[in-house]
Design an enzyme around this catalytic site. Structure first.
Site, PDB file in Angstrom:
ATOM      1  N   GLU A  38      -6.713 -57.833  49.623  1.00  0.00           N
ATOM      2  CA  GLU A  38      -6.301 -58.513  48.194  1.00  0.00           C
ATOM      3  C   GLU A  38      -7.464 -58.938  47.594  1.00  0.00           C
ATOM      4  O   GLU A  38      -8.489 -59.204  48.113  1.00  0.00           O
ATOM      5  CB  GLU A  38      -5.180 -59.635  48.746  1.00  0.00           C
ATOM      6  CG  GLU A  38      -3.942 -59.105  48.975  1.00  0.00           C
ATOM      7  CD  GLU A  38      -2.741 -59.987  49.487  1.00  0.00           C
ATOM      8  OE1 GLU A  38      -1.506 -59.629  49.472  1.00  0.00           O
ATOM      9  OE2 GLU A  38      -3.095 -61.337  49.510  1.00  0.00           O
ATOM     10  N   CYS A  47      -4.328 -51.196  48.194  1.00  0.00           N
ATOM     11  CA  CYS A  47      -3.302 -50.845  49.447  1.00  0.00           C
ATOM     12  C   CYS A  47      -4.018 -50.395  50.710  1.00  0.00           C
ATOM     13  O   CYS A  47      -4.960 -49.663  50.489  1.00  0.00           O
ATOM     14  CB  CYS A  47      -2.143 -50.107  49.000  1.00  0.00           C
ATOM     15  SG  CYS A  47      -1.382 -50.684  47.415  1.00  0.00           S
ATOM     16  N   GLU A  49      -3.076 -47.668  52.255  1.00  0.00           N
ATOM     17  CA  GLU A  49      -2.965 -46.249  52.151  1.00  0.00           C
ATOM     18  C   GLU A  49      -3.982 -45.689  51.283  1.00  0.00           C
ATOM     19  O   GLU A  49      -4.672 -44.506  51.849  1.00  0.00           O
ATOM     20  CB  GLU A  49      -1.745 -45.873  51.356  1.00  0.00           C
ATOM     21  CG  GLU A  49      -0.449 -46.086  51.981  1.00  0.00           C
ATOM     22  CD  GLU A  49       0.090 -47.500  51.443  1.00  0.00           C
ATOM     23  OE1 GLU A  49      -0.687 -48.402  51.475  1.00  0.00           O
ATOM     24  OE2 GLU A  49       1.409 -47.411  51.072  1.00  0.00           O
TER      25      GLU A  49
HETATM   26 ZN   LIG Z   1       0.144 -48.646  47.243  1.00  0.00          ZN
END
Ligand SMILES: [Zn+2]
Length: 132
Positions: A38, A47, A49
């Site tokens: 973040e 993210c 992924e």
């Molecule tokens: Zn994502």
């Protein structure tokens, strides 16, 4: 999935406290890991992924078999409650750039049961490089 579960503890999530880990499997059997990272400027957040995919791409990988994604919400110090986390729309599109319709996305439900989807199931009628 166990690697993705373990990667949740590497995430940097001072704002949401929502930990996500990912483990990306290449066609040759290598695993690249990722976690969510973040930022105080929320839009700069990345993210799990995409972290895994960008790590792999930056190392020259181009062919992928599957990704496992695990998430957890903080419960006390150091404890995580397992919660489902299907990939967000941005991640689905980034996966689509490099992976075919049969690419497997491995998720868990809140009881920890494994569910396997194909990319075409999670992103039907998608836009990809061949559309340009
Ligand atoms: Zn994502």
């Amino acid at each position: 999935m166990q690697t993705a579960m373990d990667m949740r503890y590497k995430s940097y999530v001072p704002y949401s406290h929502f930990h996500v880990g990912a483990a990306l499997l290449t066609n040759e059997g290598y695993v690249y890991t990722g976690c969510n990272i973040e930022n105080s400027s929320y839009g700069a957040t990345n993210c799990a992924e995409r972290t895994a995919l960008f790590k792999a791409i930056s190392e020259g990988e181009r062919e992928f078999e599957a990704i496992a994604i695990a998430a957890g919400r903080e419960e006390g110090i150091g404890d995580l409650i397992t919660v489902p986390a299907p990939p967000c729309g941005i991640c689905r599109q980034v996966i689509r750039e490099f992976c075919g319709p049969d690419f497997k996305i491995v998720l868990h439900d809140k009881e920890g049961n494994i569910k396997v989807y194909t990319l075409s199931e999670l992103l039907p009628e998608s836009f990809g490089p061949e559309n340009l």
